[in-house]
Design a protein around this motif. Structure first.
Motif, PDB file in Angstrom:
ATOM      1  N   GLU A   1       0.762  -1.196   0.083  1.00 31.29           N
ATOM      2  CA  GLU A   1      -0.136   0.056   0.037  1.00 31.29           C
ATOM      3  C   GLU A   1       0.994   1.153   0.100  1.00 31.29           C
ATOM      4  O   GLU A   1       1.853   1.564   0.957  1.00 31.29           O
ATOM      5  CB  GLU A   1      -0.924  -0.054   1.305  1.00 31.29           C
ATOM      6  N   ILE A   2       0.836   1.987  -0.924  1.00 32.23           N
ATOM      7  CA  ILE A   2       1.499   3.380  -1.179  1.00 32.23           C
ATOM      8  C   ILE A   2       0.647   4.673  -1.223  1.00 32.23           C
ATOM      9  O   ILE A   2      -0.452   4.529  -2.160  1.00 32.23           O
ATOM     10  CB  ILE A   2       2.500   3.128  -2.188  1.00 32.23           C
ATOM     11  N   LYS A   3       1.066   5.617  -0.749  1.00 29.75           N
ATOM     12  CA  LYS A   3       0.351   6.823  -1.112  1.00 29.75           C
ATOM     13  C   LYS A   3       0.916   7.494  -2.375  1.00 29.75           C
ATOM     14  O   LYS A   3       2.011   7.747  -2.336  1.00 29.75           O
ATOM     15  CB  LYS A   3       0.271   7.819  -0.014  1.00 29.75           C
ATOM     16  N   LYS A   4      -0.043   7.686  -3.571  1.00 31.41           N
ATOM     17  CA  LYS A   4       0.515   8.354  -4.582  1.00 31.41           C
ATOM     18  C   LYS A   4      -0.529   9.142  -5.326  1.00 31.41           C
ATOM     19  O   LYS A   4      -1.719   9.290  -4.729  1.00 31.41           O
ATOM     20  CB  LYS A   4       0.720   7.218  -5.815  1.00 31.41           C
ATOM     21  N   PHE A   5      -0.062  10.033  -6.123  1.00 32.54           N
ATOM     22  CA  PHE A   5      -1.234  11.083  -6.751  1.00 32.54           C
ATOM     23  C   PHE A   5      -2.033  10.393  -7.801  1.00 32.54           C
ATOM     24  O   PHE A   5      -1.434   9.571  -8.887  1.00 32.54           O
ATOM     25  CB  PHE A   5      -0.317  11.931  -7.493  1.00 32.54           C
ATOM     26  N   CYS A   6      -3.133  10.481  -7.691  1.00 34.42           N
ATOM     27  CA  CYS A   6      -4.260  10.062  -8.571  1.00 34.42           C
ATOM     28  C   CYS A   6      -4.637  11.058  -9.606  1.00 34.42           C
ATOM     29  O   CYS A   6      -5.216  11.986  -9.048  1.00 34.42           O
ATOM     30  CB  CYS A   6      -5.491   9.096  -7.723  1.00 34.42           C
ATOM     31  N   THR A   7      -4.603  10.687 -10.771  1.00 30.82           N
ATOM     32  CA  THR A   7      -5.217  11.970 -11.538  1.00 30.82           C
ATOM     33  C   THR A   7      -6.539  11.809 -11.927  1.00 30.82           C
ATOM     34  O   THR A   7      -6.965  12.876 -12.279  1.00 30.82           O
ATOM     35  CB  THR A   7      -4.392  11.873 -13.030  1.00 30.82           C
ATOM     36  N   ASN A   8      -7.288  10.841 -11.483  1.00 31.69           N
ATOM     37  CA  ASN A   8      -8.562  10.805 -11.710  1.00 31.69           C
ATOM     38  C   ASN A   8      -9.426  11.609 -10.711  1.00 31.69           C
ATOM     39  O   ASN A   8     -10.127  12.524 -11.110  1.00 31.69           O
ATOM     40  CB  ASN A   8      -8.952   9.258 -11.609  1.00 31.69           C
ATOM     41  N   CYS A   9      -9.103  11.445  -9.514  1.00 29.26           N
ATOM     42  CA  CYS A   9      -9.461  12.290  -8.361  1.00 29.26           C
ATOM     43  C   CYS A   9      -8.808  13.425  -7.935  1.00 29.26           C
ATOM     44  O   CYS A   9      -9.153  14.096  -6.961  1.00 29.26           O
ATOM     45  CB  CYS A   9      -9.808  11.456  -7.099  1.00 29.26           C
ATOM     46  N   ASN A  10      -7.663  13.669  -8.570  1.00 27.32           N
ATOM     47  CA  ASN A  10      -7.039  14.952  -8.402  1.00 27.32           C
ATOM     48  C   ASN A  10      -6.351  15.072  -7.015  1.00 27.32           C
ATOM     49  O   ASN A  10      -6.391  16.342  -6.292  1.00 27.32           O
ATOM     50  CB  ASN A  10      -7.598  15.988  -9.028  1.00 27.32           C
ATOM     51  N   GLN A  11      -5.935  13.973  -6.350  1.00 24.98           N
ATOM     52  CA  GLN A  11      -5.340  14.035  -4.951  1.00 24.98           C
ATOM     53  C   GLN A  11      -4.516  12.964  -4.754  1.00 24.98           C
ATOM     54  O   GLN A  11      -4.749  11.924  -5.338  1.00 24.98           O
ATOM     55  CB  GLN A  11      -6.612  14.358  -3.965  1.00 24.98           C
TER      56      GLN A  11
END
Length: 64
Positions: free
Chosen positions: A46-56
């Motif tokens: 599990e990694i926190k990354k930037f999602c371009t779909n939800c823009n966060q």
């Protein structure tokens, strides 16, 4: 000869925003592809990354 890359496995990380009702920029599911060491990390990544779909920044979980 040196070590080969036999113990590394290619995995797919998927954004968890597909389960939430968040206002998205575009349709679909955003995924990253990466590799991990199979021997040292037997559990799911599990990694926190930037999602371009939800823009966060959201948590991306390993899928099969």
């Amino acid at each position: 000869m040196g070590k080969n890359k036999g113990s590394r496995v290619t995995i797919t990380l998927e954004c968890e925003c597909k389960n939430k009702e968040i206002e998205k920029r575009k349709k679909g599911i955003f995924r990253y592809t990466t590799s991990k060491n199979k021997r040292n990390t037997p559990n799911r990544l599990e990694i926190k990354k930037f999602c371009t779909n939800c823009n966060q920044h959201t948590t991306f979980k390993e899928i099969k």
